[in-house]
Enzyme design. Structure first.
Site: not given
Lengths: 365, 558
Positions: B114, B227, B229, B239, B242, B273, B337, B372
């Site tokens: 990730f 944040q 995304h 969404l 990721e 991100r 996000h 994050r």
């Protein structure tokens, strides 16, 4: 685009009920949920419906469009509006309506809870206080059932529940299958016995509406079939439904054909059959019943027996066989067996990715 | 209606807290405006991070450092160390409860790479990880027969005698205000993405808990950090995980160029991100996008991998963008996000007010700091949900009986009467749309001084209009016109806090990017948490120090 729809408005407290028509201006990508939002914002703030994620995962916005259950957030309106059709929107079926498109889902959740929807671990602890070791194959066997978002579309469509509201129904039974197929659960046999009893799997009329309308591909009817196969494999087969299914198998194995004349006594027992003797004779008189003797044996009956043998030898006579078939079917359906003839970057595609500074094939100077 | 522990919100954090409090012997109830399985935790897709070391060697220290670095050194390192250390045990617990996680070849839990993670650390269930967690937690709730006040809309937190006493909630199905008291009250109401027009968040994510706490005088921390995304679907903001990039997807611009090579030469698409979102926004702003989007290209992964690992993303792309990612790239753009900020808590989930706790996105411990990492939020809901549940149950043991005073209920009734009594004015939807659009324009991926100042004025005007909005539905049964109006009020309060903290932060850190006037991080002046309180009808800003244990700030590159 202009979108028109009719909505069954109702209120359980006042007892009002009326079909109202609305028209709104919506973007071309609008879903039914977007349109309902526009109606609520621009026309009538009192319109009631549930919503949350708007991406097919929370399961809030189940409702009926022209009598079929849909998730509002998953239903694009473009084609409908273009065709000039004015759909009728109403609340889900098999549940009392609270207001407009909001239903009371208490009984839905009670049935869910009645199948003990949680892993009941046995005495075997996973090694070293870590995770259980479970093969991919085992875990993916319950993949479909674990997709369920509890939206209620299957229950809304269920014909068996309409005639017998006590039937556990497709949602709860699919959930039961999710635990029957989970190697971490120790109550497989108890669960199979429970779902094989009154109001259980054999009440299903196999209309396949739940499969048809499930927005997540859970295929609750197939889950019921899996429960049934697994129960019969474990000799939990005293119910008429199970006997009926077993006779099909026996008949196909022995003669390659379904021997219908013997179906009634094998399913309902000899006594019940005698009671129906008059009806049977009547059928025979009209040429609706083939003579039971001598049994008609299919030419290639050996092939049928061999197939039966393979299924038994490979241990596919429980739910595993259905899962395996499902996975094969899914691949066929998507047209993907791992090899695609089409070049994903071929003519007509969006440009092939390249790194900055890299020479691009066929790039214009 | 009185309980030892009252949990508000039934997403992953709320349910995990309720289960833990129950197991610690408390009488627990959960209040939620949605049925628990409808909570937005269920929409989390890609996975949940814990250093199990199943795919490659890994350690909680490595997880902690990646998180500290990802937070742009604004995360509290004591909290992050606790988080990384306890995460693996929490994952095994979830697995033992029956979570249907994807397996590796050897039958252990699979882990995928990730963004900004040094090792494949993300445990997942295809691309529906949140769904699987929400189901397993609800199953455990049912198993314990924990009371849930379903479709109860929490409206007011009640303080009396220096303690939180409970909540006043609107019964959505039957109508009417109900007082529910708890010796310990845990906020787990999630984020506030609906402040923005383009967001991955559900309609329900309106920051209810943060706004209720704010109104009670409690401090909100790091509110400027929202944040964005990098891969939300055009045009709806839905969404796309990721996990797609974790599986190897490319981001390309209209020329087919893998533009991340320019911005993050090593990590490429798997940079943090904030970095990826800024890169995309730059491409779009400089005219290399299509329809205000860039493209997420999965085609080279092949049908088999897409169908087995990313079926949910494929379904979303087909349903909501009309694109089959096996054959065509998916149009994506940055969208709001996750809110790193929230109600300030310590590592046990305690807030400033006795008897009030918070966990999950509503809280700011702070694990995520200024940015994050993907996969850390689900983990935070579980680890800190559990911790808050345990602390709340233990404290409830020694706490006095809680009661919502009649006067508080009477005040709420009066306020409700006033709100429902208005007629013949503007309805809330226009205010809501203007808030969402202006926040996106003026407080988005990149932030400019004059735009932020402008946004403060816009919000002030909208707040003024909001004070006179009319709720058309006057009835008691499922009056979502009323609840949506209340939610809008929450969003307006929070937006004011966010922008005020943003203007004051004269640096670029994590999700707060000011390339035009303060393009770099300024640790001397701003390595500190912003703290916002509501004073005399407006947000008031202050600062608090960041806890540093092992890691001094360094330059952050990927």
């Amino acid at each position: 685009m202009k979108v028109a729809l009719k909505i069954w408005r109702s209120n359980s407290q006042t007892g009002e009920r009326a079909l109202r028509e609305y028209e709104v201006d919506a973007p071309e990508w609008a879903t039914l949920l977007d349109v309902l939002d526009l109606v609520k914002d621009r026309h009538d703030g009192s319109l009631a419906y549930r919503k949350s994620c708007r991406m097919t995962i929370c399961g809030s916005c189940g409702m009926r469009m022209d009598g079929k259950t849909v998730l509002a957030c998953r239903t694009r309106m473009y084609d409908i509006a273009e065709a000039g059709h004015i759909p009728v929107i109403s609340a889900m079926g098999n549940m009392p309506v609270v207001k407009d498109l909001v239903t009371d889902m208490d009984s839905f959740w009670e049935k869910f809870k009645s199948v003990k929807p949680y892993v009941q671990p046995g005495y075997i602890e996973p090694p070293g206080g870590r995770e259980h070791i479970i093969s991919r194959e085992q875990m993916s066997a319950i993949h479909k059932e674990s997709l369920c978002i509890n939206c209620g579309a299957c229950v809304s469509e269920c014909n068996a529940m309409e005639s017998d509201p006590a039937f556990l129904g497709p949602h709860a039974l699919a959930k039961a299958m999710r635990f029957v197929g989970d190697p971490r659960d120790s109550k497989r046999i108890d669960r199979l016995e429970e779902v094989s009893g009154h109001n259980g799997i054999h009440q299903c009329t196999r209309c396949y509406y739940c499969n048809e309308r499930c927005p997540k591909g859970v295929d609750p009817r197939d889950a019921i079939a899996k429960l049934s196969a697994e129960a019969i494999k474990e000799s939990i087969d005293s119910d008429m439904g199970a006997k009926h299914a077993k006779w099909f198998v026996t008949s196909a194995k022995t003669t390659g054909w379904l021997r219908e004349t013997e179906l009634v006594p094998k399913t309902q027992g000899v006594l019940a059959s005698i009671k129906q003797a008059k009806f049977a004779l009547e059928l025979a008189r009209h040429g609706k019943v083939p003579p039971p003797f001598p049994a008609h044996v299919a030419k290639n009956v050996k092939e049928s027996r061999r197939l039966h043998g393979i299924v038994a030898r490979q241990g596919r006579n429980g739910f595993a066989g259905i899962v395996q078939g499902e996975q094969a079917m899914a691949k066929l359906e998507h047209g993907h067996t791992g090899h695609s003839d089409r070049d994903p970057y071929g003519p007509g595609s969006f440009p092939r990715p390249y790194l900055p500074g890299e020479k691009r094939e066929g790039a214009k100077a | 209606m009185s309980h030892d522990v009252l949990v508000i919100g039934a997403g992953c954090a709320g349910m995990r807290a309720a289960i833990e409090a129950h197991d610690a012997g408390a009488d627990v109830a959960v209040v939620s405006k949605l049925h628990p399985t409808r909570s937005h935790s269920g929409a989390a897709e890609g996975g949940i991070n814990a250093a199990l070391g199943n795919a490659k060697e890994d350690s909680p220290e490595a997880h902690a450092y990646d998180t500290v670095k990802g937070s742009d050194f604004l995360g509290d390192q004591d909290a992050i160390e606790v988080f990384a250390k306890e995460a693996p045990g929490d994952i095994y617990q979830l697995e033992n409860w029956g979570a249907v996680f994807t397996r590796a070849e050897d039958g252990r839990l699979a882990q995928r790479p990730f963004g900004a993670a040094g090792s494949p650390r993300t445990i997942f269930a295809a691309d529906i990880t949140g769904h699987v967690l929400i189901q397993v937690l609800y199953e455990q709730l049912v198993k314990r027969n924990i009371k849930v006040y379903e479709e109860f809309f929490a409206w007011k937190l009640v303080e009396d005698d220096g303690r939180c006493q409970g909540v006043i909630a609107w019964d959505m199905l039957n109508g009417g205000l109900k007082a529910i008291s708890g010796k310990s009250v845990i906020l787990a109401t999630g984020g506030a993405g609906r402040v923005y027009r383009v967001t991955t968040n559900a309609y329900a994510c309106t920051g209810d808990g943060m706004a209720m706490a704010l109104r009670l005088g409690l401090p909100l921390k790091d509110m400027e950090f929202m944040q964005f995304h990098p891969t939300t679907l055009y045009p709806t903001g839905i969404l796309i995980t990721e996990g797609c990039r974790g599986e190897g997807a490319y981001l390309i611009n209209k020329d087919g160029e893998r533009f991340m090579k320019k911005y993050a030469p090593n990590a490429l698409e798997l940079a943090s991100r904030d970095v990826v979102s800024r890169s995309e926004q730059t491409e779009i702003d400089e005219g290399r996008g299509i329809n205000g989007s860039v493209m997420l290209d999965l085609r080279h992964l092949g049908a088999e991998r897409i169908i087995s690992r990313l079926p949910g993303s494929r379904e979303l792309a087909m349903t909501y963008a009309g694109v089959d990612p096996i054959y065509d790239p998916i149009p994506v753009r940055p969208g709001a996000h996750y809110h790193m900020g929230g109600v300030s808590t310590d590592i046990h989930g305690k807030t400033e007010l006795e008897g009030l706790y918070a966990a999950g996105e509503v809280a700011c411990v702070s694990v995520h700091g200024a940015n994050r990492l993907g996969g850390n939020s689900l983990m935070e809901t579980i680890t800190f949900g559990r911790r808050a549940g345990r602390t709340a149950a233990e404290d409830a043991h020694f706490a006095p009986d809680a009661a919502v005073p009649d006067s508080a209920l009477a005040d709420a009734e009066r306020e409700l009467g006033e709100l429902l009594g208005r007629s013949g004015g503007e309805r809330p939807w226009q205010v809501r749309e203007e808030l969402g659009s202006s926040m996106l324009d003026n407080f988005g991926v990149f932030r400019r001084e004059e735009q932020m100042s402008n946004e403060i004025e816009i919000i002030e005007k909208l707040r003024h209009r909001y004070n006179n909005v009319v709720v058309e539905d006057k009835g008691g049964v499922f009056n979502s016109d009323l609840t949506q109006a209340i939610e809008l009020g929450y969003c307006l309060d929070l937006a004011a806090c966010m922008v005020q903290a943003g203007v004051a932060r004269k640096e670029s850190r994590g999700a707060h990017a000011r390339p035009h006037d303060y393009p770099t991080r300024d640790d001397d002046q701003f390595m500190k948490h912003s703290v916002t309180r509501w004073v005399d009808g407006a947000p008031k800003l202050d600062y608090a120090p960041v806890t540093v244990t092992k890691w001094q700030p360094t330059e952050r590159t990927y």
